[in-house]
Design a protein around this motif. Structure first.
Motif, short mmCIF file in Angstrom:
data_model
loop_
_atom_site.label_atom_id
_atom_site.label_comp_id
_atom_site.label_asym_id
_atom_site.label_seq_id
_atom_site.Cartn_x
_atom_site.Cartn_y
_atom_site.Cartn_z
N ILE A 263 0.85 -1.07 -0.16
CA ILE A 263 -0.02 -0.04 0.13
C ILE A 263 0.91 1.35 -0.08
O ILE A 263 1.67 1.30 0.94
CB ILE A 263 -1.08 -0.19 1.40
CG1 ILE A 263 -1.88 -1.16 1.18
CG2 ILE A 263 -1.67 1.26 1.34
CD1 ILE A 263 -2.78 -1.41 2.51
N TYR A 264 0.78 2.13 -0.96
CA TYR A 264 1.63 3.12 -1.13
C TYR A 264 1.07 4.78 -0.54
O TYR A 264 1.83 5.66 -0.68
CB TYR A 264 1.86 3.20 -2.50
CG TYR A 264 2.64 2.17 -3.29
CD1 TYR A 264 3.93 2.08 -2.97
CD2 TYR A 264 1.93 1.16 -3.71
CE1 TYR A 264 4.51 0.76 -3.29
CE2 TYR A 264 2.38 -0.24 -4.24
CZ TYR A 264 3.91 -0.17 -4.13
OH TYR A 264 4.39 -1.27 -4.39
N ALA B 280 -1.96 0.86 -4.39
CA ALA B 280 -1.68 -0.36 -3.96
C ALA B 280 -1.15 -1.29 -5.11
O ALA B 280 -1.61 -1.28 -6.13
CB ALA B 280 -2.96 -0.83 -3.03
N MET B 281 -0.84 -2.45 -4.70
CA MET B 281 -0.57 -3.45 -5.41
C MET B 281 -0.90 -5.04 -5.14
O MET B 281 -0.74 -5.28 -3.52
CB MET B 281 1.07 -3.48 -5.48
CG MET B 281 1.47 -4.63 -6.90
SD MET B 281 0.98 -4.38 -8.34
CE MET B 281 2.37 -2.81 -8.57
N ILE C 211 -3.30 -0.88 -8.64
CA ILE C 211 -4.46 -0.08 -8.12
C ILE C 211 -3.96 1.29 -8.21
O ILE C 211 -2.97 1.75 -7.56
CB ILE C 211 -5.01 -0.31 -6.80
CG1 ILE C 211 -5.27 -1.77 -6.61
CG2 ILE C 211 -6.28 0.60 -6.56
CD1 ILE C 211 -6.31 -2.49 -7.76
N THR C 212 -4.55 2.24 -9.13
CA THR C 212 -4.21 3.41 -9.43
C THR C 212 -5.36 4.58 -9.06
O THR C 212 -6.59 3.97 -9.07
CB THR C 212 -3.61 3.72 -10.98
OG1 THR C 212 -4.79 3.49 -11.81
CG2 THR C 212 -2.30 3.01 -11.12
N GLU D 90 -1.75 -4.18 4.26
CA GLU D 90 -0.99 -5.10 3.63
C GLU D 90 -1.03 -6.39 4.15
O GLU D 90 -1.29 -6.75 5.36
CB GLU D 90 0.45 -4.80 3.81
CG GLU D 90 0.67 -3.36 3.01
CD GLU D 90 2.03 -2.82 3.15
OE1 GLU D 90 3.07 -3.69 3.86
OE2 GLU D 90 2.69 -1.96 2.62
N GLY D 91 -1.06 -7.52 3.30
CA GLY D 91 -1.42 -8.88 3.71
C GLY D 91 -2.68 -9.16 3.84
O GLY D 91 -3.08 -10.72 3.97
N GLN D 92 -3.56 -8.26 3.55
CA GLN D 92 -5.25 -8.53 3.57
C GLN D 92 -5.68 -9.29 2.32
O GLN D 92 -5.10 -8.87 1.41
CB GLN D 92 -6.04 -7.37 3.76
CG GLN D 92 -7.45 -7.61 3.90
CD GLN D 92 -8.26 -6.46 4.23
OE1 GLN D 92 -7.64 -5.37 4.79
NE2 GLN D 92 -9.67 -6.43 3.77
#
Length: 440
Positions: free
Chosen positions: A73-74, A88-89, A170-171, A185-187
């Motif tokens: 997550i950025y 996010a990726m 995800i943009t 993150e990790g979800q």
């Protein structure tokens, strides 16, 4: 003894009779006083109140069309983002494997097509020279068409898997601010019939809107472009301004109460307003600046019956003989269409009435029987002699407590709102006498 009793009783009765006779004549006429307000220059408004919730003009919920584990997550809450920025990726391993598999199937279909095409072209030449049977040619043509269809199917599968792989990234679709982040993150996110929401982004917090509910009794007064003031609990000492931007036609019924949604613009250059705040709005449906205004009490005041009868009799005394207010002929006056003899007799009777000093009674219903132009109202104005006189006015905005004066009065005029005499029981403020309009 009996004689003394009769004498005392007679004296008491005589005193009572004398008191009853003398008291009315000895009663001093009560002094009448009037309470007044002045016509002034000022501002007048007619408003509609409503409450609603502050929201962003554009709000976008960002989800995902593929399932997987959130790798990175950025961005975080309140971060400002640009269109196309990475948010996010999602883990790509599974989708990358599916893409490689579809790539292999596509290569296989391409090879099969190449082989079947060469076979078909070779047998076609032989068939044209009638060196092979019809069935052999038909089989070659079938295999060639089937290979072309298999290649197209493999290409479609590859394209689909490629798109799914791109969905892992995800943009942001707009420039704005991250209002909400619903993942960690990790979800693991599962995209099935309902797309899971990952982020909520609002485009611009300097331009907000308020969705208010207006009652059906007031919705007819609300128009686009009207000025609005509203407050929020977070800044109770500040007033925010805006305008009506939209009146929606869809009704909402709650407990048999019908309301309509009215959208208000809410400029927010300092970004003090936040989404979700409750706003108490005042919509200015009518507004005038620096105009003549008068207290609404003056519009509801009329003198009592006794005072109006005295004014009517005074008017009749001061009127030249034979002259009567239009629409109120004296008792016995000839009506239209009467014979000449009857008219002469009526005129003679009216002259005798004037000569004898007998005043006709005030018209039934008071001075209101004289009529008034459409739209005009009647107020009572204090004159220079200490009395009052009726005055017609034309009004504009009426907000219940104050009215706008368009015609009939000037700044500084004293208008009566109450009257009282020496006897408190006879005091009057409003709604005591018959309603206007009046002839003078």
């Amino acid at each position: 003894m009996k004689k003394k009793v009769f004498i005392i009783a007679g004296v008491v009765i005589a005193a009572a009779i004398a008191l009853l006779i003398i008291k009315p004549f000895g009663k001093k006429k009560a002094e009448v006083s009037f309470g007044t307000v002045k016509v002034e220059k000022g501002n007048i408004t007619n408003t509609v109140t409503a409450t609603g919730t502050i929201e962003a003009v554009t709000s976008v919920d960002i989800g995902t069309q593929v399932s997987g584990i959130i790798d990175n997550i950025y961005v975080d809450f309140n971060d400002r983002v640009k269109k196309g920025q990475l948010l996010a990726m999602i883990d790509k391993k599974q989708l990358t494997a599916q893409l490689e598999q579809s790539q292999a199937t596509l290569n296989q279909a391409q090879a099969q097509l190449t082989y079947q095409e060469a076979t078909y072209n070779r047998l076609k030449v032989l068939y044209e020279k009638k060196l092979i049977a019809q069935s052999d040619y038909d089989q070659a043509l079938y295999n060639y068409d089937n290979a072309r269809a298999s290649l197209k199917n493999a290409k479609s599968s590859y394209d689909r898997n490629l798109v799914n792989l791109n969905y892992c990234t995800i943009t942001s679709p707009i420039d704005g601010v991250v209002l909400n982040r619903a993942i960690e993150e990790g979800q693991t996110v599962a995209a099935s019939f309902n797309t899971p929401t990952l982020f909520t982004i609002v485009n611009d917090l300097t331009q907000m809107e308020v969705e208010t509910s207006v009652d059906e009794a007031d919705i007819g007064k609300v128009k686009e472009g009207q000025r609005v003031e509203f407050t929020v609990d977070a800044y109770s000492d500040l007033k925010f301004e805006g305008k009506v931007s939209e009146v929606r036609l869809q009704p909402t019924t709650t407990n048999n109460v019908v309301t309509y949604s009215v959208i208000l613009t809410a400029p927010n250059p300092d970004e003090k307003l936040m989404p979700g705040m409750t706003a108490s709005a005042t919509i200015f449906v009518d507004e005038k600046q620096n105009t003549l205004i008068l207290s609404g009490k003056a519009m509801r005041f009329t003198p009592d019956q006794e005072y109006m009868q005295a004014q009517f009799e005074k008017m009749m005394k001061d009127m030249p003989a034979g002259a009567m207010p239009q629409g109120t002929p004296p008792a016995g006056a000839a009506r239209p269409g009467a014979t000449t003899a009857a008219a002469n007799a009526t005129q003679s009777g009216a002259g005798q009435t004037a000569a004898s000093g007998t005043m006709p009674a005030m018209p039934q219903g008071g001075f209101g029987s004289f009529g008034a132009p459409d739209g005009s109202k009647m107020v009572w104005v204090k004159d220079d002699k200490g009395g009052i006189r009726p005055n017609r006015v034309k009004i504009g905005i009426d907000n219940g407590t104050t009215v706008e004066i368009l015609e009939g009065l000037k700044e500084g005029d004293e208008v009566v709102i109450s009257m009282s005499s020496g006897d408190a029981a006879e005091s009057s403020s409003q709604n005591q006498g018959p309603r206007g309009p009046f002839p003078f």
